[in-house]
Design an enzyme around this catalytic site. Structure first.
Site, PDB file in Angstrom:
ATOM      1  CG  ASP A   1      -8.423   3.364  -2.368  1.00 21.69           C
ATOM      2  OD1 ASP A   1      -9.096   3.470  -1.332  1.00 21.69           O
ATOM      3  OD2 ASP A   1      -7.225   3.045  -2.369  1.00 21.69           O
TER       4      ASP A   1
ATOM      5  CG  ASP B   1      -1.807   1.168   1.353  1.00 19.02           C
ATOM      6  OD1 ASP B   1      -2.699   1.293   0.498  1.00 19.02           O
ATOM      7  OD2 ASP B   1      -1.622   1.984   2.289  1.00 19.02           O
TER       8      ASP B   1
ATOM      9  CD  GLU C   1      -2.550   2.650  -3.337  1.00 18.50           C
ATOM     10  OE1 GLU C   1      -3.698   3.122  -3.390  1.00 18.50           O
ATOM     11  OE2 GLU C   1      -1.829   2.723  -2.312  1.00 18.50           O
TER      12      GLU C   1
END
Length: 495
Positions: free
Chosen positions: A375, A266, A293
């Site tokens: 998201d 992340d 990400e």
């Protein structure tokens, strides 16, 4: 093969530089930051491009640009315990934003293993496993405490065991840019970490030394941050050898005791990419499926998304070159494809050199393509792909083109696209399409896109029905329709 600037209408598009932030927002929590809950969705400006920019028609026979990467990076042998080639991966995001609220999520995923196996899934990305201030797991505290909103340690171990038995490799969502402290320090700020779970390896009861000294809110005493600040929680000092070593111990515990075989990292823009070599190499290995990400900001102008997106995709390439063998999610491809489908601007799907316009055009074997995630879509809707049949068109693109595609849980199981997605995966696998397959883009106009992939598939996107005859696959030459939808058609050549 370089083709120079692309003629769009009667204009040449130069490589201009400008940025608009498109990033998800976060839930603030008192134990991480003393602030109220804020929501400020960063929505891209959606304006139609002027008619002068309405058409690109190019004929190109472009080999996959991977050859450029092969010259600067040797090919890695696949580990004996991982017979699947990374380039053949079909990733499945095994949760949505609100999956934590369902109850017993690990068991729900376990009940879907056979369906995912039948769909050709090779890897599944599971949500953050540790105890967290936020229910979704992205504000972790006690890393070794696996009693989360998704279930408990024993349920997660059983899930990983069954996934591997089905030939699906489980990836954990690793949140190590930041960590929420458990107690206030002498300065009245939450910057003292506890370690309440017994475990082997180094302890994680850190102090202010573990927090970057330039974190504006948490009184850290470590070194300066090596990436972007993350406001809601203390940024960890990844330059500290002890901190990195203890994180490696935790990752190895997730691998050896819980059963994970890879990582999804992340917010990797929050710390230096050079540390990925240790976090991957000393745990699962740099030659397995690990993905980060990095939400690269696309370039927007007064008329909407700009045609040239070389800057954000070069940002991703620069990160990859420093990170070792890790992959990245292809945010440029996601954004460009969404605008192409939303506004019938399929001319966007070719760059100045005749390649795919996102990261997959520069480095396809490191690009994980997707159309939405927890998201951008799901219940957050920060940057959603157009809905309905447009989502099928999006999957028709990523499941037939170079790059490693990622399928979203809600699209497959909740939105009614499972049958279409499964069929497209079958077509991909049947024809040996992988991350490195060659690509020849034949037409890229406002309402029509045609490409030959791997000399095995012809892919047509867009609403136009009168496809130029010279690009229509001929049955007499062994071509037949393999998949079709409202705005797409895929032909395959008989073996």
């Amino acid at each position: 093969m370089s083709m120079g600037p692309v003629a769009i209408g009667k204009q040449l598009l130069p490589c201009r530089v400008s940025k608009v932030l498109v990033q998800s927002t976060h839930r603030w929590h008192p134990r991480c930051k003393s602030a109220t809950f804020r929501v400020a969705k960063a929505q891209p400006r959606q304006h139609l491009v002027p008619s002068a920019h309405g058409t690109v028609c190019m004929t190109a026979a472009v080999e996959a640009p991977e050859a450029q990467q092969d010259k600067r990076e040797p090919q890695h042998e696949v580990a004996s315990s991982t017979p699947l080639r990374r380039e053949d991966a079909i990733l499945f995001q095994g949760f949505g934003w609100d999956s934590c609220q369902v109850g017993g999520w690990w068991k729900i995923v376990q009940s879907k293993i056979q369906e995912m196996k039948d769909a050709g899934v090779t890897h599944i990305w599971l949500p953050p496993p540790s105890q967290s201030v936020a229910a979704q797991g992205y504000l972790p505290g006690q890393l070794y405490n696996l009693d989360s909103q998704y279930g408990n340690k024993e349920e997660l171990q059983a899930l990983c065991k069954d996934l591997k038995a089905a030939g699906i490799q489980p990836l954990a969502d690793i949140v190590i840019n930041h960590r929420c402290a458990d107690e206030k320090g002498e300065d009245g700020v939450y910057n003292t970490f506890r370690d309440d779970i017994e475990h082997e390896g180094e302890r994680i009861d850190w102090g202010k030394w573990a927090i970057t000294c330039d974190d504006p809110d948490f009184g850290g005493e470590g070194s300066q941050d090596t990436g972007d600040d993350y406001g809601p929680a203390p940024d960890l000092d990844h330059t500290n050898d002890m901190l990195r070593s203890s994180l490696v111990d935790w990752l190895n515990w997730l691998k050896n005791d819980i059963g994970f075989e890879g990582w999804r990292f992340d917010f990797v823009k929050g710390y230096g990419p050079e540390y990925m070599k240790q976090y991957c190499g000393e745990t699962v290995g740099n030659d397995v499926f690990n993905v980060g990400e990095y939400w690269a900001d696309l370039k927007w102008g007064d008329d909407g998304l700009e045609y040239d997106q070389n800057e954000p995709r070069q940002t991703l390439v620069d990160w990859l070159e420093r990170a070792g063998g890790c992959f990245l999610f292809d945010f440029p491809t996601k954004g460009i494809l969404a605008e192409a489908v939303r506004h019938t601007q399929y001319w966007r799907l070719i760059d100045h050199e005749g390649r795919m316009p996102g990261l997959a055009g520069y480095w396809p074997s490191r690009s994980v393509t997707f159309i939405d995630n927890h998201d951008t879509g799901s219940t957050q809707q920060h940057w959603p792909f157009p809905s309905g049949s447009a989502e099928e068109t999006g999957y028709a693109y990523i499941l037939t083109h170079p790059g490693m595609p990622c399928i979203m849980w809600e699209h497959y199981f909740d939105h009614g696209f499972g049958g279409c997605i499964k069929h497209l995966v079958e077509v991909r696998k049947r024809n040996g399409i992988d991350a490195r397959s060659s690509l020849a883009i034949k037409v890229a106009e406002a309402d029509l896109y045609v490409a030959n992939v791997g000399e095995k598939l012809v892919v047509k996107l867009g609403p136009r029905v009168d496809m130029p005859q010279e690009f229509v696959p001929q049955e007499s030459e062994g071509w037949q329709v393999a998949a079709t939808g409202k705005d797409f058609c895929v032909w395959e050549k008989s073996q």
